[in-house]
Design an enzyme around this catalytic site. Structure first.
Site, PDB file in Angstrom:
ATOM      1  N   HIS A 194       0.822  -1.214   0.000  1.00 39.09           N
ATOM      2  CA  HIS A 194       0.000   0.000   0.000  1.00 39.09           C
ATOM      3  C   HIS A 194       0.856   1.264   0.000  1.00 39.09           C
ATOM      4  O   HIS A 194       2.028   1.247   0.364  1.00 39.09           O
ATOM      5  CB  HIS A 194      -0.938   0.009   1.214  1.00 39.09           C
ATOM      6  CG  HIS A 194      -0.206   0.056   2.527  1.00 39.09           C
ATOM      7  ND1 HIS A 194       0.352   1.209   3.045  1.00 39.09           N
ATOM      8  CD2 HIS A 194       0.082  -0.924   3.403  1.00 39.09           C
ATOM      9  CE1 HIS A 194       0.928   0.945   4.190  1.00 39.09           C
ATOM     10  NE2 HIS A 194       0.793  -0.354   4.439  1.00 39.09           N
ATOM     11  N   GLU A 235      -2.802  -7.075   7.524  1.00 40.49           N
ATOM     12  CA  GLU A 235      -1.451  -7.016   8.088  1.00 40.49           C
ATOM     13  C   GLU A 235      -1.359  -7.766   9.413  1.00 40.49           C
ATOM     14  O   GLU A 235      -2.375  -8.001  10.088  1.00 40.49           O
ATOM     15  CB  GLU A 235      -1.035  -5.556   8.272  1.00 40.49           C
ATOM     16  CG  GLU A 235       0.348  -5.334   8.873  1.00 40.49           C
ATOM     17  CD  GLU A 235       1.512  -5.894   8.065  1.00 40.49           C
ATOM     18  OE1 GLU A 235       1.567  -7.117   7.827  1.00 40.49           O
ATOM     19  OE2 GLU A 235       2.396  -5.103   7.691  1.00 40.49           O
ATOM     20  N   ARG A 236      -0.168  -8.104   9.787  1.00 38.54           N
ATOM     21  CA  ARG A 236       0.135  -8.720  11.078  1.00 38.54           C
ATOM     22  C   ARG A 236      -0.356  -7.816  12.197  1.00 38.54           C
ATOM     23  O   ARG A 236      -0.182  -6.598  12.149  1.00 38.54           O
ATOM     24  CB  ARG A 236       1.656  -8.877  11.192  1.00 38.54           C
ATOM     25  CG  ARG A 236       2.137  -9.435  12.504  1.00 38.54           C
ATOM     26  CD  ARG A 236       3.644  -9.368  12.578  1.00 38.54           C
ATOM     27  NE  ARG A 236       4.143 -10.262  13.607  1.00 38.54           N
ATOM     28  CZ  ARG A 236       5.430 -10.378  13.904  1.00 38.54           C
ATOM     29  NH1 ARG A 236       6.339  -9.669  13.263  1.00 38.54           N
ATOM     30  NH2 ARG A 236       5.816 -11.219  14.840  1.00 38.54           N
ATOM     31  N   GLN A 289       1.875   5.232   1.205  1.00 34.88           N
ATOM     32  CA  GLN A 289       2.301   5.771   2.493  1.00 34.88           C
ATOM     33  C   GLN A 289       1.121   6.281   3.336  1.00 34.88           C
ATOM     34  O   GLN A 289       0.136   6.792   2.812  1.00 34.88           O
ATOM     35  CB  GLN A 289       3.264   6.930   2.247  1.00 34.88           C
ATOM     36  CG  GLN A 289       3.875   7.516   3.496  1.00 34.88           C
ATOM     37  CD  GLN A 289       4.716   8.728   3.163  1.00 34.88           C
ATOM     38  OE1 GLN A 289       4.199   9.825   3.000  1.00 34.88           O
ATOM     39  NE2 GLN A 289       6.026   8.517   3.057  1.00 34.88           N
TER      40      GLN A 289
END
Length: 183
Positions: free
Chosen positions: A8, A82-83, A10
């Site tokens: 993705h 995401e994690r 910023q």
């Protein structure tokens, strides 16, 4: 089949070096510009995608929408989230002085509520296995996946292979970086 991975664009948390996992953060102006630039590069190179998969988190979702010109058939998949960074979400973390290596496969730590790296590897492997099964009859398919840094790191290692001794820090994608694999 060709698989294209994109991280993705910023966010403000990227700039602030804040741990950004499952927190649903928006792209900032630079992130939108990065996605627009990638869209232009994809068009200039004549890349076309048969399928587009993305994390449903806003920063990845918006990146996928921009780079595909608001393609209506993007497939949002929770396996691409995401994690989780647990208690570290939103905090500036000195990863070198955390006390453990959060990416060490053998340590597989859950310190501070981190999602253990083996769990992230397993999740991205599930996504990859499902993708390969779903598109097995399409050997020439071109598939774009838009997701997050650590998730894409684990997807990369599931594609190229790894051992318990693999240094997962050996692969990193910058915001809106595109990499290609033949799988």
């Amino acid at each position: 089949m060709k698989l294209y991975l994109v991280r993705h664009g910023q966010t403000d948390w990227n700039i602030g070096k804040q741990a950004q996992g499952v927190a649903d953060i928006e792209l900032n102006a630079t992130g939108i510009a990065q996605a627009e630039a990638l869209k232009d590069r994809i068009a200039a190179e004549g890349l076309q995608f048969d399928y587009v998969y993305a994390s449903p988190l806003r920063r990845a979702k918006k990146t996928a929408q921009i780079i595909t010109n608001d393609r209506p058939d993007i497939i949002y998949n929770d396996l691409l989230i995401e994690r989780s960074y647990g208690d570290l979400e939103g905090k500036i973390v000195d990863w070198d002085n955390l006390g453990v290596d959060d990416l060490d496969i053998r340590q597989n730590t859950d310190i501070y509520g981190l999602e253990p790296i083996q769990a992230v590897l397993a999740r991205s492997k599930s996504f990859l296995d499902d993708l390969l099964s779903r598109h097995a009859s399409e050997p020439d398919a071109r598939i774009l996946v838009v997701a997050h840094g650590t998730l894409l790191k684990t997807l990369h290692y599931n594609i190229i292979g790894y051992t318990p001794d693999t240094n997962l820090r050996g692969f990193h994608l910058d915001n809106c970086e595109l990499v290609e694999y033949s799988i």
